[in-house]
Design an enzyme around this catalytic site. Structure first.
Site, PDB file in Angstrom:
ATOM      1  N   ASN A 102      46.938  38.675  45.577  1.00 42.32           N
ATOM      2  CA  ASN A 102      46.555  38.844  44.179  1.00 42.32           C
ATOM      3  C   ASN A 102      45.039  38.725  44.124  1.00 42.32           C
ATOM      4  O   ASN A 102      44.487  37.630  44.127  1.00 42.32           O
ATOM      5  CB  ASN A 102      47.243  37.753  43.347  1.00 42.32           C
ATOM      6  CG  ASN A 102      46.917  37.871  41.870  1.00 42.32           C
ATOM      7  OD1 ASN A 102      46.038  38.646  41.474  1.00 42.32           O
ATOM      8  ND2 ASN A 102      47.618  37.107  41.053  1.00 42.32           N
ATOM      9  N   HIS A 123      51.145  41.632  32.373  1.00 39.87           N
ATOM     10  CA  HIS A 123      52.092  40.569  32.773  1.00 39.87           C
ATOM     11  C   HIS A 123      53.471  41.147  33.092  1.00 39.87           C
ATOM     12  O   HIS A 123      54.490  40.444  32.987  1.00 39.87           O
ATOM     13  CB  HIS A 123      52.297  39.510  31.662  1.00 39.87           C
ATOM     14  CG  HIS A 123      51.105  38.645  31.388  1.00 39.87           C
ATOM     15  ND1 HIS A 123      50.817  38.204  30.109  1.00 39.87           N
ATOM     16  CD2 HIS A 123      50.162  38.123  32.190  1.00 39.87           C
ATOM     17  CE1 HIS A 123      49.723  37.445  30.156  1.00 39.87           C
ATOM     18  NE2 HIS A 123      49.307  37.386  31.408  1.00 39.87           N
ATOM     19  N   ARG A 132      41.136  34.473  24.250  1.00 31.27           N
ATOM     20  CA  ARG A 132      41.154  35.779  23.570  1.00 31.27           C
ATOM     21  C   ARG A 132      41.754  35.641  22.175  1.00 31.27           C
ATOM     22  O   ARG A 132      42.709  34.895  21.970  1.00 31.27           O
ATOM     23  CB  ARG A 132      41.986  36.791  24.357  1.00 31.27           C
ATOM     24  CG  ARG A 132      41.450  37.098  25.735  1.00 31.27           C
ATOM     25  CD  ARG A 132      42.223  38.269  26.366  1.00 31.27           C
ATOM     26  NE  ARG A 132      41.979  38.326  27.796  1.00 31.27           N
ATOM     27  CZ  ARG A 132      42.927  38.186  28.730  1.00 31.27           C
ATOM     28  NH1 ARG A 132      44.201  38.012  28.387  1.00 31.27           N
ATOM     29  NH2 ARG A 132      42.623  38.241  30.002  1.00 31.27           N
ATOM     30  N   GLU A 143      55.580  35.249  39.780  1.00 30.18           N
ATOM     31  CA  GLU A 143      55.076  36.619  39.936  1.00 30.18           C
ATOM     32  C   GLU A 143      54.944  36.998  41.409  1.00 30.18           C
ATOM     33  O   GLU A 143      55.180  38.143  41.776  1.00 30.18           O
ATOM     34  CB  GLU A 143      53.730  36.753  39.207  1.00 30.18           C
ATOM     35  CG  GLU A 143      53.923  36.738  37.693  1.00 30.18           C
ATOM     36  CD  GLU A 143      52.639  36.538  36.905  1.00 30.18           C
ATOM     37  OE1 GLU A 143      52.221  35.375  36.754  1.00 30.18           O
ATOM     38  OE2 GLU A 143      52.065  37.527  36.449  1.00 30.18           O
ATOM     39  N   ARG A 193      49.083  42.857  44.026  1.00 26.70           N
ATOM     40  CA  ARG A 193      49.104  42.957  42.568  1.00 26.70           C
ATOM     41  C   ARG A 193      47.972  43.888  42.141  1.00 26.70           C
ATOM     42  O   ARG A 193      46.818  43.676  42.518  1.00 26.70           O
ATOM     43  CB  ARG A 193      48.874  41.588  41.938  1.00 26.70           C
ATOM     44  CG  ARG A 193      48.752  41.676  40.441  1.00 26.70           C
ATOM     45  CD  ARG A 193      48.393  40.349  39.834  1.00 26.70           C
ATOM     46  NE  ARG A 193      48.329  40.467  38.392  1.00 26.70           N
ATOM     47  CZ  ARG A 193      47.435  39.851  37.632  1.00 26.70           C
ATOM     48  NH1 ARG A 193      46.533  39.061  38.181  1.00 26.70           N
ATOM     49  NH2 ARG A 193      47.444  40.019  36.335  1.00 26.70           N
ATOM     50  N   GLY A 232      54.289  27.834  28.203  1.00 29.65           N
ATOM     51  CA  GLY A 232      55.709  28.043  27.878  1.00 29.65           C
ATOM     52  C   GLY A 232      56.626  27.127  28.673  1.00 29.65           C
ATOM     53  O   GLY A 232      57.633  26.636  28.156  1.00 29.65           O
TER      54      GLY A 232
END
Ligand code: ADP
Length: 401
Positions: A12, A183, A244, A387, A94, A335
């Site tokens: 990644n 994502h 953001r 991921e 990725r 989360g």
């Protein structure tokens, strides 16, 4: 399972870092994990952790992605896990932006590299790093399949009604402007794992996935297929994030330029790097924000409320998009760990069949789990994302097909 090589190296490559994991696909075990940070600076750092040994740290300067990957290869070789190992089946990379062309993981050749390069204007911060990782890995092992796994791919199934912005289609198409979403590997993995948690096939369940990390996005997944997602042309749209803004009236930008006399670069920096939770209250780490809220800090409380309000709007919107919802799944750093966020996001949505059992919600760790009461109409779940494993799984499936 094939009898050939069973290991996949996942890379990644970010703008100034490379994260990597060497995974044995027979049992998804990690043989080594690590990262190189601050590439291009004098203070570069490499941290390498083999499964059966101590972590090693190096602090010599790493000039660029090529040097970083060579350093990673040297660390792996020291543990007998080098890139020349016959056990290595492929390298999975990725890549953030796959545009409209890359709807699936793709074995990389010259033509694929050229197309990823053509997509740089759509992801100027991310695609150059992915490309550098791909080129270097290919040079190190030209005979080995290199697979690009795109953050946007899972979202390419969105209908035009969700993917198109309401602007002149000629202008949009000319500039490749549409909702791409990001994502995607996480939304794919988590929606599938949520189905598994419910004991069902992904094709049988409708799920709202809330990926809440430093970057954050929501998706509506019908029967395993993405039908809407909150990030857009870039990762700026949608939920309130660490730094953001997420959604705002596009006219805010004209106003800042015309009345605020800010340059486009200044506005870009404001909205991407100095907004969201950080802009609202000075902190972007949810742990710190909760600590401040619990201590009576008003700015932190307002930032938290704005974050939750936006999240709730997306849950409602995607409920309507899907029509029926079997589960809402929370994932990523916030989360998976922030019980108050999950509780507040679902509070008051009993009319939609959504509720959280406070005892179950308070339990920490422990893999994918339900946090809704046993009699709830809609399951609410915490589903840790992975991921790297998803990239490895997609890569391995492609090269062993
Ligand atoms: P990314 O991959 O986007 O950098 P992560 O998914 O790792 O982000 O999430 C990072 C965020 O997770 C941190 O900014 C922090 O706010 C949040 N986080 C991590 N652990 C906790 C925790 N125990 N409680 C609340 N928030 C947490």
């Amino acid at each position: 399972m094939s009898t050939g090589p069973t290991r996949v190296l996942v890379l990644n490559s970010g703008s100034s870092s490379v994260k990597y994991q060497l995974i044995d696909m027979r049992d998804s075990s990690r043989l080594a994990v690590g990262l190189v940070e601050r590439i291009g600076e004098r203070t570069s750092r490499l941290k390498h952790t083999p499964a059966d040994g101590e972590s090693r740290e190096r602090t010599a300067p790493v000039a660029d992605h090529e040097a970083a990957l060579k350093a990673v290869a040297a660390e792996l070789a020291e543990d007998g896990l080098g890139l020349d190992s016959p056990e290595l089946a492929a390298i999975g990379h990725r890549v953030v932006h796959g545009g409209l062309r890359f709807t699936e993981p793709t074995v990389v050749d010259d033509d694929v590299l050229a197309e990823i390069e053509r997509l740089i204007p759509l992801a100027p911060l991310h695609n150059p790093a992915g490309l550098a990782g791909l080129r270097t890995a290919r040079a190190l092992r030209p005979d080995l399949p290199q697979v690009a796994v795109f953050d946007t791919a899972f979202h390419t199934t969105m209908p035009e009604s969700a993917a198109r912005y309401a602007i002149d289609p000629e202008v949009a198409d000319h500039h490749r402007i549409r909702r791409y979403g990001f994502h995607g590997t996480s939304h794919a993995y988590v929606s599938r794992e949520t189905a598994r948690l419910l004991g069902k096939d992904p094709s049988e369940v409708d799920v709202i996935v809330l990926h809440l990390g430093n970057g954050a996005s929501a998706s509506a997944v019908r029967g395993g297929v993405c039908v809407d997602t909150s990030m857009g042309l870039t990762p700026l749209e949608g939920l309130v994030m660490g730094t953001r803004s997420g959604d705002l009236d596009p006219a805010v930008i004209f106003h800042l330029a015309r009345v605020g006399e800010m340059s486009m670069d200044e506005i870009d920096t404001l909205l991407n790097k100095r907004s969201g939770l950080l802009g609202l209250c000075g902190d972007n780490d949810m742990r710190e924000i909760r600590r401040r809220v619990d201590g009576g800090d008003e700015a932190a409380a307002l930032a938290f409320d704005i974050y939750i309000h936006r999240l709730k709007k997306y849950i409602g919107a995607y409920y309507a998009v899907l029509g029926t919802v079997d589960a809402v799944a929370f994932t990523a750093g916030v989360g998976e760990n922030a019980a108050p966020v999950r509780e507040a996001a679902v509070a008051g949505l009993e009319g939609l069949g959504l509720a959280v059992d406070s005892g179950l919600n308070a339990v920490r760790g422990g893999g994918a789990r339900l946090i809704s009461p046993a009699d709830a109409r809609v399951a609410v779940a915490v589903v840790p994302t992975d991921e790297e494993l998803e990239i490895a799984t997609q890569t391995y499936a492609l090269v062993t097909a």
